[in-house]
Design a protein around this motif. Structure first.
Motif, PDB file in Angstrom:
ATOM      1  N   GLY A  28       0.855  -1.192   0.000  1.00 32.91           N
ATOM      2  CA  GLY A  28       0.000   0.000   0.000  1.00 32.91           C
ATOM      3  C   GLY A  28       0.886   1.234   0.000  1.00 32.91           C
ATOM      4  O   GLY A  28       2.109   1.138  -0.175  1.00 32.91           O
ATOM      5  N   ALA A  30       2.078   3.020   2.368  1.00 33.31           N
ATOM      6  CA  ALA A  30       3.172   2.955   3.345  1.00 33.31           C
ATOM      7  C   ALA A  30       4.281   2.020   2.851  1.00 33.31           C
ATOM      8  O   ALA A  30       5.466   2.372   2.873  1.00 33.31           O
ATOM      9  N   GLY A  31       3.895   0.832   2.390  1.00 34.35           N
ATOM     10  CA  GLY A  31       4.898  -0.142   1.949  1.00 34.35           C
ATOM     11  C   GLY A  31       5.618   0.299   0.690  1.00 34.35           C
ATOM     12  O   GLY A  31       6.832   0.092   0.541  1.00 34.35           O
ATOM     13  N   ARG A  50       0.552  -9.733  -1.325  1.00 35.48           N
ATOM     14  CA  ARG A  50      -0.321 -10.903  -1.563  1.00 35.48           C
ATOM     15  C   ARG A  50      -1.034 -10.848  -2.909  1.00 35.48           C
ATOM     16  O   ARG A  50      -1.459 -11.877  -3.442  1.00 35.48           O
ATOM     17  N   GLY A  55      -0.595  -0.953  -4.427  1.00 37.89           N
ATOM     18  CA  GLY A  55      -1.504   0.167  -4.164  1.00 37.89           C
ATOM     19  C   GLY A  55      -2.302   0.006  -2.881  1.00 37.89           C
ATOM     20  O   GLY A  55      -2.875   0.965  -2.372  1.00 37.89           O
ATOM     21  N   GLY A  56      -2.377  -1.215  -2.363  1.00 33.67           N
ATOM     22  CA  GLY A  56      -3.105  -1.442  -1.109  1.00 33.67           C
ATOM     23  C   GLY A  56      -4.574  -1.095  -1.271  1.00 33.67           C
ATOM     24  O   GLY A  56      -5.175  -1.309  -2.331  1.00 33.67           O
ATOM     25  N   MET A  57      -5.149  -0.521  -0.205  1.00 35.95           N
ATOM     26  CA  MET A  57      -6.574  -0.167  -0.277  1.00 35.95           C
ATOM     27  C   MET A  57      -6.831   0.778  -1.450  1.00 35.95           C
ATOM     28  O   MET A  57      -7.912   0.798  -2.021  1.00 35.95           O
ATOM     29  N   VAL A  63     -10.164   2.706  -3.518  1.00 33.12           N
ATOM     30  CA  VAL A  63     -10.256   4.023  -2.878  1.00 33.12           C
ATOM     31  C   VAL A  63     -10.133   5.159  -3.905  1.00 33.12           C
ATOM     32  O   VAL A  63     -10.884   6.132  -3.876  1.00 33.12           O
ATOM     33  N   ASN A  65      -8.530   7.786  -4.493  1.00 34.83           N
ATOM     34  CA  ASN A  65      -8.542   9.201  -4.081  1.00 34.83           C
ATOM     35  C   ASN A  65      -7.525   9.389  -2.965  1.00 34.83           C
ATOM     36  O   ASN A  65      -7.561   8.656  -1.979  1.00 34.83           O
ATOM     37  N   TYR A 138       1.635 -14.554   0.143  1.00 35.63           N
ATOM     38  CA  TYR A 138       0.808 -14.227   1.308  1.00 35.63           C
ATOM     39  C   TYR A 138       1.638 -14.449   2.561  1.00 35.63           C
ATOM     40  O   TYR A 138       1.973 -15.585   2.908  1.00 35.63           O
ATOM     41  N   SER A 173       1.574  -3.993   6.328  1.00 37.83           N
ATOM     42  CA  SER A 173       0.465  -4.845   5.880  1.00 37.83           C
ATOM     43  C   SER A 173      -0.889  -4.199   6.146  1.00 37.83           C
ATOM     44  O   SER A 173      -1.919  -4.769   5.795  1.00 37.83           O
ATOM     45  N   ASP A 177      -0.077  -7.634  10.444  1.00 36.97           N
ATOM     46  CA  ASP A 177       0.094  -9.095  10.494  1.00 36.97           C
ATOM     47  C   ASP A 177       1.458  -9.470  11.066  1.00 36.97           C
ATOM     48  O   ASP A 177       1.563 -10.327  11.949  1.00 36.97           O
ATOM     49  N   ASN A 254     -18.682   5.827  -2.616  1.00 38.97           N
ATOM     50  CA  ASN A 254     -18.295   5.360  -1.288  1.00 38.97           C
ATOM     51  C   ASN A 254     -19.490   5.648  -0.389  1.00 38.97           C
ATOM     52  O   ASN A 254     -19.601   6.725   0.193  1.00 38.97           O
ATOM     53  N   VAL A 403      -4.976   7.871   6.448  1.00 45.02           N
ATOM     54  CA  VAL A 403      -5.186   8.160   5.026  1.00 45.02           C
ATOM     55  C   VAL A 403      -3.852   8.149   4.269  1.00 45.02           C
ATOM     56  O   VAL A 403      -2.775   8.173   4.865  1.00 45.02           O
TER      57      VAL A 403
HETATM   58  C1  LIG Z   1     -13.477   2.369   1.810  1.00 46.17           C
HETATM   59  C2  LIG Z   1     -12.271   3.196   2.111  1.00 46.17           C
HETATM   60  C3  LIG Z   1     -12.208   4.497   1.640  1.00 46.17           C
HETATM   61  C4  LIG Z   1     -11.066   5.257   1.885  1.00 46.17           C
HETATM   62  N1  LIG Z   1     -11.000   6.506   1.335  1.00 46.17           N
HETATM   63  C5  LIG Z   1      -9.817   7.147   1.359  1.00 46.17           C
HETATM   64  C6  LIG Z   1      -9.607   8.316   0.586  1.00 46.17           C
HETATM   65  O1  LIG Z   1     -10.503   8.815  -0.078  1.00 46.17           O
HETATM   66  N2  LIG Z   1      -8.352   8.849   0.589  1.00 46.17           N
HETATM   67  C7  LIG Z   1      -7.336   8.314   1.317  1.00 46.17           C
HETATM   68  O2  LIG Z   1      -6.207   8.816   1.265  1.00 46.17           O
HETATM   69  N3  LIG Z   1      -7.511   7.251   2.086  1.00 46.17           N
HETATM   70  C8  LIG Z   1      -8.706   6.633   2.104  1.00 46.17           C
HETATM   71  N4  LIG Z   1      -8.878   5.483   2.815  1.00 46.17           N
HETATM   72  C9  LIG Z   1      -7.778   5.038   3.707  1.00 46.17           C
HETATM   73  C10 LIG Z   1      -6.563   4.508   2.964  1.00 46.17           C
HETATM   74  O3  LIG Z   1      -6.872   3.966   1.734  1.00 46.17           O
HETATM   75  C11 LIG Z   1      -5.829   3.446   3.775  1.00 46.17           C
HETATM   76  O4  LIG Z   1      -5.888   3.709   5.129  1.00 46.17           O
HETATM   77  C12 LIG Z   1      -4.397   3.372   3.304  1.00 46.17           C
HETATM   78  O5  LIG Z   1      -4.407   2.764   2.030  1.00 46.17           O
HETATM   79  C13 LIG Z   1      -3.549   2.590   4.273  1.00 46.17           C
HETATM   80  O6  LIG Z   1      -2.298   2.376   3.694  1.00 46.17           O
HETATM   81  P1  LIG Z   1      -1.330   1.227   4.212  1.00 46.17           P
HETATM   82  O7  LIG Z   1      -0.181   1.204   3.268  1.00 46.17           O
HETATM   83  O8  LIG Z   1      -1.097   1.412   5.654  1.00 46.17           O
HETATM   84  O9  LIG Z   1      -2.172  -0.113   4.108  1.00 46.17           O
HETATM   85  P2  LIG Z   1      -3.070  -0.790   2.901  1.00 46.17           P
HETATM   86  O10 LIG Z   1      -3.417   0.266   1.939  1.00 46.17           O
HETATM   87  O11 LIG Z   1      -4.097  -1.508   3.627  1.00 46.17           O
HETATM   88  O12 LIG Z   1      -1.996  -1.730   2.232  1.00 46.17           O
HETATM   89  C14 LIG Z   1      -1.576  -2.922   2.847  1.00 46.17           C
HETATM   90  C15 LIG Z   1      -1.018  -3.840   1.772  1.00 46.17           C
HETATM   91  O13 LIG Z   1      -0.507  -5.007   2.403  1.00 46.17           O
HETATM   92  C16 LIG Z   1      -0.957  -6.162   1.708  1.00 46.17           C
HETATM   93  N5  LIG Z   1      -1.047  -7.237   2.702  1.00 46.17           N
HETATM   94  C17 LIG Z   1      -1.790  -7.246   3.819  1.00 46.17           C
HETATM   95  N6  LIG Z   1      -1.592  -8.384   4.502  1.00 46.17           N
HETATM   96  C18 LIG Z   1      -0.701  -9.111   3.795  1.00 46.17           C
HETATM   97  C19 LIG Z   1      -0.113 -10.381   3.993  1.00 46.17           C
HETATM   98  N7  LIG Z   1      -0.371 -11.128   5.071  1.00 46.17           N
HETATM   99  N8  LIG Z   1       0.753 -10.829   3.050  1.00 46.17           N
HETATM  100  C20 LIG Z   1       1.049 -10.081   1.956  1.00 46.17           C
HETATM  101  N9  LIG Z   1       0.514  -8.865   1.722  1.00 46.17           N
HETATM  102  C21 LIG Z   1      -0.352  -8.383   2.645  1.00 46.17           C
HETATM  103  C22 LIG Z   1      -2.296  -5.759   1.144  1.00 46.17           C
HETATM  104  O14 LIG Z   1      -2.671  -6.566   0.038  1.00 46.17           O
HETATM  105  C23 LIG Z   1      -2.044  -4.302   0.764  1.00 46.17           C
HETATM  106  O15 LIG Z   1      -1.509  -4.182  -0.534  1.00 46.17           O
HETATM  107  C24 LIG Z   1     -10.005   4.721   2.630  1.00 46.17           C
HETATM  108  C25 LIG Z   1     -10.073   3.413   3.123  1.00 46.17           C
HETATM  109  C26 LIG Z   1     -11.193   2.667   2.870  1.00 46.17           C
HETATM  110  C27 LIG Z   1     -11.222   1.268   3.365  1.00 46.17           C
END
Ligand SMILES: Cc1cc2nc3c(=O)[nH]c(=O)nc-3n(C[C@H](O)[C@H](O)[C@H](O)COP(=O)(O)OP(=O)(O)OC[C@H]3O[C@@H](n4cnc5c(N)ncnc54)[C@H](O)[C@@H]3O)c2cc1C
Length: 458
Positions: A28, A30-31, A50, A55-57, A63, A65, A138, A173, A177, A254, A403
């Protein structure tokens, strides 16, 4: 009737996939920033994800945006998350996948993007940085070694189970995790049995041209309220966010909210709840689409062009680390001497049936809080950093700094710190923070110490 509840697996030998300086779990925001920063700093880095894309969420949950890249600094909208985030903006813009920033609730800017362009930009930035990539892997466990360090991450792949050895690990993650497998303390949810509610996003195509100019999104909450008043129709939540994407015939929606059988937020760390949540989320997508098509003229000819691969999870595990960022820190625009970046997004709490925003003093304040390096640090493990929505924050603090903008900032700092710790022969806790800050600044990150925007010359 079979009553066995546990099966003992035979002991197994697990092939080592490789040994790396830095192992990043999760692609995502962060990663991605963590892996690119660590690689650019000269560390042999592997990114483990995984899915078959990054791009994560932001992509996997549709998302589409970016929030948190901009803050309202004393009345002026300023991009406060820079550095690697800028490279993503440029990479997405190059593919015509970026919309100009738009105003949210009259107070702060966000910026919509195309998922496809984001995926392509991520591939390219990782490749250019020289990051090793392991997709369709995974993460499923960790093995620690004495005294207090992780030795390897275990992953399940199509080629079988593999161990990935590393000198420093970054848990990005989202769900924490890796920190959980490594025994790091964490919190789950709001302390009252629930978490921020998840949503299934979807995108519509063939929306009437001109719908954005007519601000069609403003009709939607009004129509929902009218229908509830006149017919008793209920909706999963208030506060719908239905907005145009870079190409105006495509809009993101959304407006779902997915609860479990007890009415609490679906727990994204519970496989059975996730399964039910996916089906319920898509059921709500169908209802929401039929509502939009019937009641909002701009959507009369629209169709669902995409339901993303997964239910959008906002909150699961949050590390209890060296410092937990709080709601008060966000609302009070708190400063920290070990700042590694800033968050300008307000509290955005997804509670049962609604979305609740709480703001710092805008425009009376500088409009952002510092993100301290300590929120990436576990107390004990000396080679683990945690970045993104599972970093060390309270439920309230996380409802803002989860976010994308803050996640990019945390990730860039984590990757830079990991490489620095290796270069200095230090643990992640004893890294020279002043040196970390100067490297981040040199690479274009804004840490929130100097004024920014038009007031920067004051
Ligand atoms: C419905 C919704 C709407 C949102 N709207 C917005 C918005 O408009 N704007 C905004 O900036 N933010 C928004 N957010 C928040 C934002 O998208 C997330 O909080 C942000 O993406 C978090 O980033 P992250 O890198 O911490 O984690 P994530 O984006 O969750 O990325 C984690 C990554 O780790 C991978 N992963 C997880 N577990 C494992 C595993 N065990 N093994 C291998 N890979 C794994 C996942 O597949 C994913 O790619 C929204 C969130 C949601 C759910």
């Amino acid at each position: 009737m079979e009553t066995t509840t546990v099966i003992e697996e035979p002991a197994r030998s697990t092939p080592v996939y490789g040994s790396f300086d830095v192992v990043v779990l999760g692609g995502g925001p962060a990663g991605l920033a963590a892996a690119i920063a660590a690689s650019r700093s000269g560390a042999e880095t592997i990114m483990v994800e995984r899915y078959g894309f990054f791009g994560g969420m932001g992509t996997a949950a549709g998302v589409t945006n970016f929030c948190g890249l901009y803050a309202n600094c004393s009345g002026e909208h300023v991009q406060v998350v820079q550095g690697i985030a800028d490279d993503f903006l440029a990479g997405i813009a190059e593919l015509d996948g970026l919309r100009p920033p738009h105003l949210v609730l009259g107070r702060i800017m966000a910026q919509a993007y195309d998922t496809a362009a984001y995926k392509l930009a991520a591939d390219r930035l990782l490749k250019d940085a020289g990051t090793h990539l392991l997709l369709h892997a995974y993460g499923c466990g960790a093995i620690t070694r004495a005294p207090e360090a992780i030795d390897c991450l275990l992953v399940e792949t199509k080629s079988g189970r593999r161990a990935i050895r590393g000198r420093v690990f970054i848990d990005a993650s989202g769900d924490g995790d890796l920190l959980a497998w490594a025994g790091v303390p964490f919190e789950l949810g709001d302390g009252a049995g629930s978490m921020m509610y998840p949503s299934t996003m979807f995108r519509l195509n063939n929306v009437a041209p001109g719908a954005a100019a007519s601000r069609a999104w403003e009709e939607i909450p009004k129509k929902m309220a009218d229908l509830t008043r006149l017919t008793g129709k209920t909706f999963p939540r208030k506060g719908p966010i239905v907005r145009p994407q870079p190409h105006e015939i495509e809009w993101r929606a959304n407006l779902t909210q997915v609860a479990n059988a007890k009415g609490l937020a679906v727990d994204g760390t519970d496989a059975a709840q996730l399964s039910e949540g996916e089906i319920e989320g898509r059921r709500q997508v169908r209802e929401a689409f039929l509502f939009l098509r019937e009641h909002i003229p701009a959507f009369a000819q629209a169709y669902i062009v995409d339901i993303p691969p997964q239910l959008g999870i906002r909150e699961t595990r949050r590390m209890v680390g060296e410092y937990q960022l709080t709601a008060e820190d966000v609302l009070g625009c708190q400063s920290f001497p070990d700042s590694i970046g800033v968050n300008g997004w307000p509290i955005e709490d997804h509670v049962a049936g609604d979305v609740v925003f709480r703001w710092p003093d805008i425009p009376g304040s500088r409009g952002f809080n510092h993100l301290p390096y300590r929120m990436l640090l576990p107390h004990a493990l000396e080679n683990l950093l945690v970045a993104g929505r599972c970093a060390s924050m309270t439920h309230g603090g996380q409802s803002a700094a989860r976010v994308s903008g803050a996640c990019f900032a945390m990730g860039e700092a984590a990757g830079t710190a990991a490489a620095l710790a290796l270069r200095e022969g230090k643990t992640v806790q004893t890294v020279d923070v002043a040196e970390l800050q100067s490297r981040l600044k040199r690479n274009g990150a804004y840490l929130g110490f100097e004024p920014i925007g038009a007031h920067s010359s004051n």
